[in-house]
Scaffold this motif. Structure first.
Motif, PDB file in Angstrom:
ATOM      1  N   GLY A 293      -2.975  -0.655  32.753  1.00 25.17           N
ATOM      2  CA  GLY A 293      -3.235  -0.212  31.399  1.00 25.17           C
ATOM      3  C   GLY A 293      -2.122   0.608  30.788  1.00 25.17           C
ATOM      4  N   VAL A 294      -0.956   0.647  31.437  1.00 26.17           N
ATOM      5  CA  VAL A 294       0.177   1.417  30.923  1.00 26.17           C
ATOM      6  C   VAL A 294       0.894   0.612  29.847  1.00 26.17           C
ATOM      7  CG1 VAL A 294       2.376   2.510  31.545  1.00 26.17           C
ATOM      8  CG2 VAL A 294       0.440   2.567  33.145  1.00 26.17           C
ATOM      9  N   ASP A 295       1.248   1.263  28.759  1.00 27.08           N
ATOM     10  CA  ASP A 295       2.018   0.616  27.706  1.00 27.08           C
ATOM     11  C   ASP A 295       3.479   0.551  28.135  1.00 27.08           C
ATOM     12  OD1 ASP A 295       3.197  -0.366  25.405  1.00 27.08           O
ATOM     13  OD2 ASP A 295       2.916   1.477  24.240  1.00 27.08           O
ATOM     14  N   ILE A 296       3.931  -0.626  28.517  1.00 26.91           N
ATOM     15  CA  ILE A 296       5.312  -0.790  28.971  1.00 26.91           C
ATOM     16  C   ILE A 296       6.202  -1.376  27.885  1.00 26.91           C
ATOM     17  CG2 ILE A 296       4.597  -1.056  31.381  1.00 26.91           C
ATOM     18  CD1 ILE A 296       5.216  -4.105  31.016  1.00 26.91           C
ATOM     19  N   SER A 297       5.696  -1.493  26.662  1.00 25.56           N
ATOM     20  CA  SER A 297       6.467  -2.144  25.598  1.00 25.56           C
ATOM     21  C   SER A 297       7.825  -1.490  25.340  1.00 25.56           C
ATOM     22  CB  SER A 297       5.645  -2.206  24.312  1.00 25.56           C
ATOM     23  OG  SER A 297       5.264  -0.916  23.871  1.00 25.56           O
ATOM     24  N   PRO A 298       7.967  -0.148  25.473  1.00 24.58           N
ATOM     25  CA  PRO A 298       9.312   0.408  25.266  1.00 24.58           C
ATOM     26  C   PRO A 298      10.338  -0.115  26.271  1.00 24.58           C
ATOM     27  CG  PRO A 298       7.654   2.122  25.091  1.00 24.58           C
ATOM     28  CD  PRO A 298       6.958   0.920  25.628  1.00 24.58           C
ATOM     29  N   ALA A 299       9.872  -0.611  27.415  1.00 25.98           N
ATOM     30  CA  ALA A 299      10.780  -1.134  28.434  1.00 25.98           C
ATOM     31  C   ALA A 299      10.771  -2.655  28.483  1.00 25.98           C
ATOM     32  CB  ALA A 299      10.405  -0.564  29.804  1.00 25.98           C
ATOM     33  N   ALA A 300      10.329  -3.288  27.393  1.00 26.63           N
ATOM     34  CA  ALA A 300      10.188  -4.750  27.381  1.00 26.63           C
ATOM     35  C   ALA A 300      11.497  -5.459  27.701  1.00 26.63           C
ATOM     36  CB  ALA A 300       9.657  -5.212  26.023  1.00 26.63           C
ATOM     37  N   ALA A 301      12.628  -4.861  27.319  1.00 34.77           N
ATOM     38  CA  ALA A 301      13.920  -5.509  27.575  1.00 34.77           C
ATOM     39  C   ALA A 301      14.180  -5.696  29.055  1.00 34.77           C
ATOM     40  CB  ALA A 301      15.048  -4.694  26.942  1.00 34.77           C
ATOM     41  N   LEU A 302      13.580  -4.838  29.897  1.00 35.59           N
ATOM     42  CA  LEU A 302      13.793  -4.943  31.337  1.00 35.59           C
ATOM     43  C   LEU A 302      12.987  -6.068  31.961  1.00 35.59           C
ATOM     44  CD1 LEU A 302      13.821  -1.146  32.284  1.00 35.59           C
ATOM     45  CD2 LEU A 302      15.759  -2.648  31.769  1.00 35.59           C
ATOM     46  N   LEU A 303      12.080  -6.653  31.182  1.00 33.89           N
ATOM     47  CA  LEU A 303      11.304  -7.798  31.669  1.00 33.89           C
ATOM     48  C   LEU A 303      12.060  -9.109  31.472  1.00 33.89           C
ATOM     49  CD1 LEU A 303       7.809  -6.857  30.220  1.00 33.89           C
ATOM     50  CD2 LEU A 303       8.537  -6.662  32.599  1.00 33.89           C
ATOM     51  N   ALA A 304      13.098  -9.072  30.645  1.00 30.91           N
ATOM     52  CA  ALA A 304      13.861 -10.284  30.353  1.00 30.91           C
ATOM     53  C   ALA A 304      14.894 -10.513  31.446  1.00 30.91           C
ATOM     54  CB  ALA A 304      14.540 -10.158  28.997  1.00 30.91           C
ATOM     55  N   LEU A 305      14.694 -11.558  32.238  1.00 33.90           N
ATOM     56  CA  LEU A 305      15.592 -11.883  33.345  1.00 33.90           C
ATOM     57  C   LEU A 305      16.100 -13.312  33.154  1.00 33.90           C
ATOM     58  CD1 LEU A 305      13.395 -10.445  36.243  1.00 33.90           C
ATOM     59  CD2 LEU A 305      15.344  -9.342  35.143  1.00 33.90           C
ATOM     60  N   PRO A 306      17.105 -13.490  32.319  1.00 36.52           N
ATOM     61  CA  PRO A 306      17.559 -14.845  32.006  1.00 36.52           C
ATOM     62  C   PRO A 306      18.250 -15.525  33.184  1.00 36.52           C
ATOM     63  CG  PRO A 306      19.028 -13.224  31.025  1.00 36.52           C
ATOM     64  CD  PRO A 306      17.869 -12.456  31.581  1.00 36.52           C
ATOM     65  N   VAL A 307      18.035 -16.816  33.282  1.00 38.82           N
ATOM     66  CA  VAL A 307      18.774 -17.680  34.200  1.00 38.82           C
ATOM     67  C   VAL A 307      19.868 -18.343  33.373  1.00 38.82           C
ATOM     68  CG1 VAL A 307      18.650 -19.749  35.646  1.00 38.82           C
ATOM     69  CG2 VAL A 307      16.808 -18.051  35.722  1.00 38.82           C
ATOM     70  N   LEU A 308      21.122 -18.260  33.803  1.00 36.41           N
ATOM     71  CA  LEU A 308      22.249 -18.722  33.004  1.00 36.41           C
ATOM     72  C   LEU A 308      22.764 -20.084  33.449  1.00 36.41           C
ATOM     73  CD1 LEU A 308      24.300 -15.410  32.704  1.00 36.41           C
ATOM     74  CD2 LEU A 308      22.476 -16.261  31.212  1.00 36.41           C
TER      75      LEU A 308
END
Length: 321
Positions: A293-308
């Motif tokens: 239930g923690v709001d992690i939206s301020p750290a949303a950029a850390l969820l983006a793990l692109p494959v190049l």
């Protein structure tokens, strides 16, 4: 689920690596989320299996150093609990810790290394400066252990001996915080004693750190990590970024795919990826916090793990919790 992995019991899929719509790889392991009372809100795999926490144990080891006599506060406590990136500001704090113990860099017994921080590493290479123990990411922990050893009146040359008074105190504090005694004792990559613990116990210990009263050893470590996240990691380090983006959360990762986080109210999570690859661990831990239930939206950029592919995103690494 994969059944019966030696030493870890049953493990589950935690993340998949997707390239152009094709699942190229999968990460399996263990994951747990606890409520403030230490009860499991989510468990993937045998979360009571014993793991080696590697550098995720550093905040717990820092607590042990304080109990053993090291006067760690502020930046010194943060770097004692951290895996710094070898920047000049990190070296200055390590030198300060050593000086307060009446020692110099020659007392450090961690392996010589180059800084993880790229600008610093390239600069030192250009200057012809060789790898050194003080630039190694664990030198803050080693300096804290040396300070505790000197404070106890013991021989600093023996500070890595698992039977030394300081190391025995650290072990006792870790067992108290994790509420476990596994009998698993080995040597970490930096040379310090390393205690095995249940993954659930690691999460429990982080929850206790995060909610500890101010001024207690646990409270001092947690407060330092929150106030000085740049000394727990460094420029661009994901542990540092998590704590900057989610004020109040404490976060610490370690080698071989281990990480733990906890919130100020005591929700705590821990992850072990069994192939040892850490690339998804921060995203996995944040996903677990969201399940609490923690709001992690301020750290949303850390969820983006692109494959190049050719330098351009063609897919991503996706938690499957």
């Amino acid at each position: 689920m994969i059944k019966g992995v030696p030493g870890l019991g049953n493990v589950v899929e935690l993340a998949e690596v997707v390239r152009s719509g094709f699942v190229e790889s999968r990460h399996f392991g263990l994951a747990v989320a606890l409520d403030p009372d230490g009860k499991a809100l989510y468990a993937a795999g045998d979360v009571d299996a014993v793991v080696l926490p590697r550098s995720t144990a550093k905040p717990l080891q820092a607590v042990g150093c304080i109990v053993a006599g090291a006067d760690l506060v502020g930046e010194e406590a943060a770097i004692g609990a951290g895996s710094h990136t070898g920047e000049d500001r990190h070296v200055a704090v390590v030198d300060r810790l050593l000086a307060s113990a009446g020692l110099d860099r020659n007392a450090l017994r961690c392996p010589p290394d180059r800084p993880e921080d790229e600008p610093t590493r390239f600069r030192l290479i250009a200057e012809g400066i060789e790898p050194s123990p003080v630039r190694m990411n664990c030198s803050g922990k080693h300096a804290a252990m040396l300070l505790a050893t000197v404070a106890r009146g013991n021989d600093p040359a023996a500070y890595l001996d698992p039977q030394s008074p300081v190391q025995r105190t650290i072990t006792a504090e870790i067992e108290r915080l994790t509420q476990s005694s596994t009998g698993v004792l080995t040597v970490d990559g930096c040379g310090t004693p390393l205690l095995g613990m249940p993954l659930s116990g690691l999460a429990l210990a982080f929850g206790r750190l995060a909610t500890a009263p101010p001024g207690t050893p646990e409270g001092r470590v947690a407060a330092a990590m929150r106030q000085y996240p740049e000394f727990v990691g460094g420029n661009g380090h994901q542990n540092t970024e998590v704590m900057r983006l989610l004020p109040g959360v404490i976060a610490k990762g370690g080698a071989e795919g281990v990480i733990a986080m906890a919130t100020p109210d005591g929700h705590a999570v821990a992850v072990k990826v069994i192939d040892g690859n850490p690339r998804a661990t921060t995203a996995l831990a944040l996903t677990l916090l969201a399940k609490c239930g923690v709001d992690i939206s301020p750290a949303a950029a850390l969820l983006a793990l692109p494959v190049l592919g050719g330098g351009q995103p063609v897919g991503e690494i996706q938690p499957t919790l």
